[in-house]
Design an enzyme around this catalytic site. Structure first.
Site, mmCIF file in Angstrom:
data_model
loop_
_atom_site.group_PDB
_atom_site.id
_atom_site.type_symbol
_atom_site.label_atom_id
_atom_site.label_comp_id
_atom_site.label_asym_id
_atom_site.label_seq_id
_atom_site.Cartn_x
_atom_site.Cartn_y
_atom_site.Cartn_z
ATOM 1 N N TYR A 168 0.871 -1.179 0.000
ATOM 2 C CA TYR A 168 0.000 0.000 0.000
ATOM 3 C C TYR A 168 0.908 1.229 0.000
ATOM 4 C CZ TYR A 168 0.753 -0.211 5.092
ATOM 5 O OH TYR A 168 1.317 -0.265 6.332
ATOM 6 N N HIS A 216 6.346 -0.600 1.431
ATOM 7 C CA HIS A 216 6.054 0.334 0.341
ATOM 8 C C HIS A 216 7.058 0.209 -0.799
ATOM 9 C CE1 HIS A 216 3.530 1.881 3.420
ATOM 10 N NE2 HIS A 216 4.564 2.173 4.178
#
Ligand code: C5P
Length: 240
Positions: A168, A216
Protein backbone atom coordinates in the site's frame (compact mmCIF):
# COMPACT_ATOMS: atom_id res chain seq x y z
CA UNK A 1 -10.17 -8.06 -1.57
CA UNK A 2 -7.29 -5.56 -1.35
CA UNK A 3 -8.74 -3.79 1.74
CA UNK A 4 -9.19 -6.93 3.73
CA UNK A 5 -5.58 -7.95 3.33
CA UNK A 6 -4.55 -4.72 5.03
CA UNK A 7 -6.61 -5.25 8.19
CA UNK A 8 -6.33 -7.23 11.35
CA UNK A 9 -9.79 -6.05 12.30
CA UNK A 10 -12.73 -8.27 11.45
CA UNK A 11 -15.81 -6.11 11.69
CA UNK A 12 -18.97 -5.73 9.68
CA UNK A 13 -20.26 -2.95 7.47
CA UNK A 14 -22.69 -1.64 10.12
CA UNK A 15 -19.82 -1.18 12.52
CA UNK A 16 -18.00 0.79 9.83
CA UNK A 17 -21.07 2.95 9.14
CA UNK A 18 -21.45 3.75 12.85
CA UNK A 19 -17.78 4.74 13.04
CA UNK A 20 -18.23 7.12 10.08
CA UNK A 21 -21.44 8.62 11.58
CA UNK A 22 -19.66 9.22 14.90
CA UNK A 23 -16.84 10.92 13.08
CA UNK A 24 -19.12 13.39 11.30
CA UNK A 25 -20.89 14.13 14.58
CA UNK A 26 -17.66 15.56 15.97
CA UNK A 27 -15.58 16.87 13.08
CA UNK A 28 -16.42 19.46 10.43
CA UNK A 29 -17.63 17.73 7.24
CA UNK A 30 -15.80 20.18 4.98
CA UNK A 31 -12.07 20.67 5.51
CA UNK A 32 -10.83 24.19 6.07
CA UNK A 33 -8.39 24.71 3.20
CA UNK A 34 -8.69 28.41 2.54
CA UNK A 35 -10.52 29.63 -0.54
CA UNK A 36 -8.85 29.38 -3.94
CA UNK A 37 -8.54 32.77 -5.56
CA UNK A 38 -6.88 34.14 -8.70
CA UNK A 39 -4.83 36.59 -6.65
CA UNK A 40 -3.43 34.13 -4.16
CA UNK A 41 -1.51 30.91 -4.62
CA UNK A 42 -1.80 28.41 -1.78
CA UNK A 43 1.74 27.11 -1.48
CA UNK A 44 2.44 23.90 0.39
CA UNK A 45 5.56 22.36 1.83
CA UNK A 46 5.23 18.60 2.08
CA UNK A 47 7.85 17.47 4.58
CA UNK A 48 8.79 13.79 4.67
CA UNK A 49 11.10 12.35 7.30
CA UNK A 50 14.16 11.54 5.20
CA UNK A 51 17.66 11.76 6.58
CA UNK A 52 18.47 14.03 3.63
CA UNK A 53 17.00 16.93 5.65
CA UNK A 54 19.89 16.71 8.10
CA UNK A 55 22.27 19.58 7.40
CA UNK A 56 20.03 20.85 4.59
CA UNK A 57 19.39 24.30 6.10
CA UNK A 58 15.85 24.26 4.62
CA UNK A 59 14.15 25.48 7.81
CA UNK A 60 13.22 29.02 6.80
CA UNK A 61 12.35 27.95 3.24
CA UNK A 62 9.93 25.34 4.60
CA UNK A 63 8.39 27.87 6.99
CA UNK A 64 7.78 30.35 4.16
CA UNK A 65 4.92 28.25 2.75
CA UNK A 66 1.26 28.85 3.66
CA UNK A 67 0.71 25.20 4.47
CA UNK A 68 3.40 23.01 6.03
CA UNK A 69 2.46 19.34 6.22
CA UNK A 70 4.58 17.04 8.37
CA UNK A 71 4.24 13.35 9.04
CA UNK A 72 4.14 10.99 11.98
CA UNK A 73 6.64 11.82 14.70
CA UNK A 74 8.90 14.06 12.53
CA UNK A 75 10.05 16.60 15.17
CA UNK A 76 10.87 20.28 14.75
CA UNK A 77 12.34 21.00 18.19
CA UNK A 78 16.09 20.64 17.96
CA UNK A 79 15.99 20.50 14.12
CA UNK A 80 14.68 24.01 13.36
CA UNK A 81 17.51 25.02 11.03
CA UNK A 82 16.90 22.05 8.74
CA UNK A 83 13.15 21.48 9.01
CA UNK A 84 11.65 24.74 10.28
CA UNK A 85 9.18 25.34 13.07
CA UNK A 86 5.79 25.75 11.42
CA UNK A 87 3.32 22.84 11.22
CA UNK A 88 -0.12 23.67 9.85
CA UNK A 89 -0.95 20.00 9.19
CA UNK A 90 0.38 16.74 10.57
CA UNK A 91 -0.48 13.33 9.18
CA UNK A 92 -0.82 10.74 11.91
CA UNK A 93 -1.97 7.21 12.44
CA UNK A 94 -3.01 5.81 15.83
CA UNK A 95 0.31 3.96 15.82
CA UNK A 96 2.36 7.14 15.23
CA UNK A 97 0.36 9.52 17.43
CA UNK A 98 2.05 12.57 18.92
CA UNK A 99 0.64 15.70 20.60
CA UNK A 100 -0.35 18.61 18.35
CA UNK A 101 -0.59 22.27 19.15
CA UNK A 102 -3.85 24.14 18.95
CA UNK A 103 -3.32 25.49 15.43
CA UNK A 104 -2.20 22.28 13.72
CA UNK A 105 -4.63 20.22 11.65
CA UNK A 106 -4.64 16.49 12.24
CA UNK A 107 -4.80 14.58 8.94
CA UNK A 108 -5.65 10.88 8.93
CA UNK A 109 -5.46 8.64 5.87
CA UNK A 110 -7.91 6.10 7.19
CA UNK A 111 -7.71 2.52 5.98
CA UNK A 112 -8.69 0.56 9.10
CA UNK A 113 -11.89 1.05 11.12
CA UNK A 114 -9.67 1.91 14.08
CA UNK A 115 -8.32 4.85 12.08
CA UNK A 116 -11.87 6.25 11.96
CA UNK A 117 -12.55 5.71 15.65
CA UNK A 118 -9.22 6.93 16.90
CA UNK A 119 -9.30 10.72 16.18
CA UNK A 120 -12.59 11.31 18.01
CA UNK A 121 -11.55 9.37 21.06
CA UNK A 122 -7.88 10.31 21.13
CA UNK A 123 -8.86 13.98 21.32
CA UNK A 124 -11.50 13.43 24.02
CA UNK A 125 -11.91 10.48 26.36
CA UNK A 126 -9.02 8.37 25.12
CA UNK A 127 -8.73 5.42 22.75
CA UNK A 128 -7.58 2.21 24.34
CA UNK A 129 -6.61 -0.44 21.85
CA UNK A 130 -3.87 -2.68 20.61
CA UNK A 131 -2.40 -2.59 17.14
CA UNK A 132 0.87 -3.70 15.56
CA UNK A 133 2.44 -0.94 17.67
CA UNK A 134 1.58 0.51 21.03
CA UNK A 135 -1.08 3.20 20.63
CA UNK A 136 -0.89 6.41 22.68
CA UNK A 137 -4.46 6.64 24.03
CA UNK A 138 -4.78 10.44 24.19
CA UNK A 139 -3.28 13.32 22.27
CA UNK A 140 -3.48 17.08 22.64
CA UNK A 141 -4.92 18.80 19.60
CA UNK A 142 -7.74 20.97 18.30
CA UNK A 143 -10.81 18.91 17.43
CA UNK A 144 -12.05 21.59 15.04
CA UNK A 145 -8.96 21.05 12.90
CA UNK A 146 -9.30 17.42 11.91
CA UNK A 147 -9.32 16.01 8.38
CA UNK A 148 -10.08 12.33 8.00
CA UNK A 149 -9.50 11.37 4.40
CA UNK A 150 -11.98 8.94 2.87
CA UNK A 151 -10.53 5.39 2.85
CA UNK A 152 -11.16 5.36 -0.91
CA UNK A 153 -8.26 7.79 -1.27
CA UNK A 154 -5.67 5.17 -0.39
CA UNK A 155 -7.17 2.77 -2.92
CA UNK A 156 -7.15 5.52 -5.55
CA UNK A 157 -3.48 6.28 -4.91
CA UNK A 158 -2.59 2.58 -4.93
CA UNK A 159 -4.42 1.84 -8.16
CA UNK A 160 -4.08 4.98 -10.20
CA UNK A 161 -0.71 6.34 -9.11
CA UNK A 162 1.14 3.23 -7.97
CA UNK A 163 -0.45 0.84 -10.48
CA UNK A 164 -0.85 -1.52 -7.50
CA UNK A 165 2.89 -1.72 -6.79
CA UNK A 166 3.88 -2.14 -3.14
CA UNK A 167 1.51 -3.45 -0.48
CA UNK A 168 0.00 0.00 0.00
CA UNK A 169 1.27 3.55 -0.58
CA UNK A 170 3.43 5.19 2.08
CA UNK A 171 2.18 8.01 4.26
CA UNK A 172 4.50 10.38 2.45
CA UNK A 173 3.33 9.38 -1.00
CA UNK A 174 -0.34 9.77 -0.03
CA UNK A 175 0.46 13.17 1.45
CA UNK A 176 2.17 14.17 -1.78
CA UNK A 177 -0.84 13.17 -3.86
CA UNK A 178 -3.27 14.84 -1.44
CA UNK A 179 -1.26 18.03 -1.69
CA UNK A 180 -1.60 17.99 -5.48
CA UNK A 181 -5.35 18.11 -4.85
CA UNK A 182 -5.40 20.82 -2.18
CA UNK A 183 -2.47 23.15 -2.95
CA UNK A 184 -1.79 25.44 -5.89
CA UNK A 185 1.96 24.95 -5.58
CA UNK A 186 3.68 21.92 -4.04
CA UNK A 187 7.22 21.98 -2.65
CA UNK A 188 8.58 18.64 -1.50
CA UNK A 189 11.21 18.13 1.20
CA UNK A 190 12.52 15.11 3.08
CA UNK A 191 11.84 12.38 0.53
CA UNK A 192 14.40 9.80 -0.51
CA UNK A 193 16.18 6.76 0.81
CA UNK A 194 19.74 6.85 2.19
CA UNK A 195 22.71 5.50 0.25
CA UNK A 196 21.90 1.95 1.41
CA UNK A 197 18.34 2.15 0.11
CA UNK A 198 16.80 2.52 3.57
CA UNK A 199 14.17 5.05 4.55
CA UNK A 200 16.17 6.46 7.43
CA UNK A 201 15.02 9.50 9.38
CA UNK A 202 16.66 12.87 10.03
CA UNK A 203 15.94 12.54 13.75
CA UNK A 204 17.31 9.10 14.59
CA UNK A 205 19.87 6.46 13.81
CA UNK A 206 18.34 3.64 11.79
CA UNK A 207 17.81 0.57 13.94
CA UNK A 208 16.82 -2.02 11.32
CA UNK A 209 19.71 -1.95 8.83
CA UNK A 210 17.69 -3.89 6.26
CA UNK A 211 14.48 -1.85 6.58
CA UNK A 212 14.63 -0.73 2.93
CA UNK A 213 11.27 0.99 2.42
CA UNK A 214 9.11 -1.37 4.48
CA UNK A 215 5.92 -2.57 2.79
CA UNK A 216 6.05 0.33 0.34
CA UNK A 217 7.45 0.47 -3.13
CA UNK A 218 9.97 3.19 -2.33
CA UNK A 219 11.73 3.03 -5.68
CA UNK A 220 8.52 3.45 -7.66
CA UNK A 221 7.21 6.16 -5.38
CA UNK A 222 10.45 8.10 -5.76
CA UNK A 223 10.44 7.62 -9.54
CA UNK A 224 6.94 9.14 -9.70
CA UNK A 225 8.05 12.04 -7.50
CA UNK A 226 11.03 12.67 -9.79
CA UNK A 227 8.77 12.59 -12.82
CA UNK A 228 6.40 15.14 -11.23
CA UNK A 229 9.42 17.31 -10.48
CA UNK A 230 10.80 17.06 -14.01
CA UNK A 231 7.40 18.06 -15.39
CA UNK A 232 7.44 20.99 -12.92
CA UNK A 233 4.22 19.82 -11.30
CA UNK A 234 6.08 19.93 -7.96
CA UNK A 235 9.40 21.35 -6.83
CA UNK A 236 11.65 18.72 -5.24
CA UNK A 237 14.33 19.71 -2.74
CA UNK A 238 16.76 16.83 -2.49
CA UNK A 239 18.57 17.91 0.68
CA UNK A 240 22.09 17.13 1.64
O1 C5P B 1 9.06 6.98 8.18
P1 C5P B 1 7.85 7.81 8.10
O2 C5P B 1 6.67 7.04 7.51
O3 C5P B 1 7.47 8.50 9.35
O4 C5P B 1 8.20 8.97 7.04
C1 C5P B 1 7.19 9.74 6.44
C2 C5P B 1 7.29 9.60 4.93
O5 C5P B 1 8.48 10.22 4.47
C3 C5P B 1 7.37 8.16 4.44
O6 C5P B 1 6.08 7.60 4.35
C4 C5P B 1 8.08 8.31 3.10
O7 C5P B 1 7.14 8.62 2.08
C5 C5P B 1 8.97 9.52 3.33
N1 C5P B 1 10.37 9.15 3.59
C6 C5P B 1 11.25 9.13 2.51
N2 C5P B 1 12.58 8.84 2.72
C7 C5P B 1 13.03 8.56 3.96
C8 C5P B 1 12.15 8.56 5.06
C9 C5P B 1 10.80 8.86 4.83
O8 C5P B 1 10.87 9.37 1.37
N3 C5P B 1 14.35 8.34 4.11
Amino acid sequence: MWWKRLQYERRNFNYYKTAVANLFAVFPPVPDLGKPSPGKCRTCAVVGNSVNLRGSGYGSLIDSHDIVIRMNGGPTTGYEKDVGTKTTHRVLYPESAVDLDNSTHLVVFAFKIQDLEWPTKALTTGFYTTSHRKVKPKINGNKDLVMVVNPAFMKYVHEIWMKRRGKYPSTGFMTLILSLHICDEVHVFGFGADSNGNWSHYFEVLKKKNYRTGPHSGTNEYAILKRLASEQTVTLYKGS
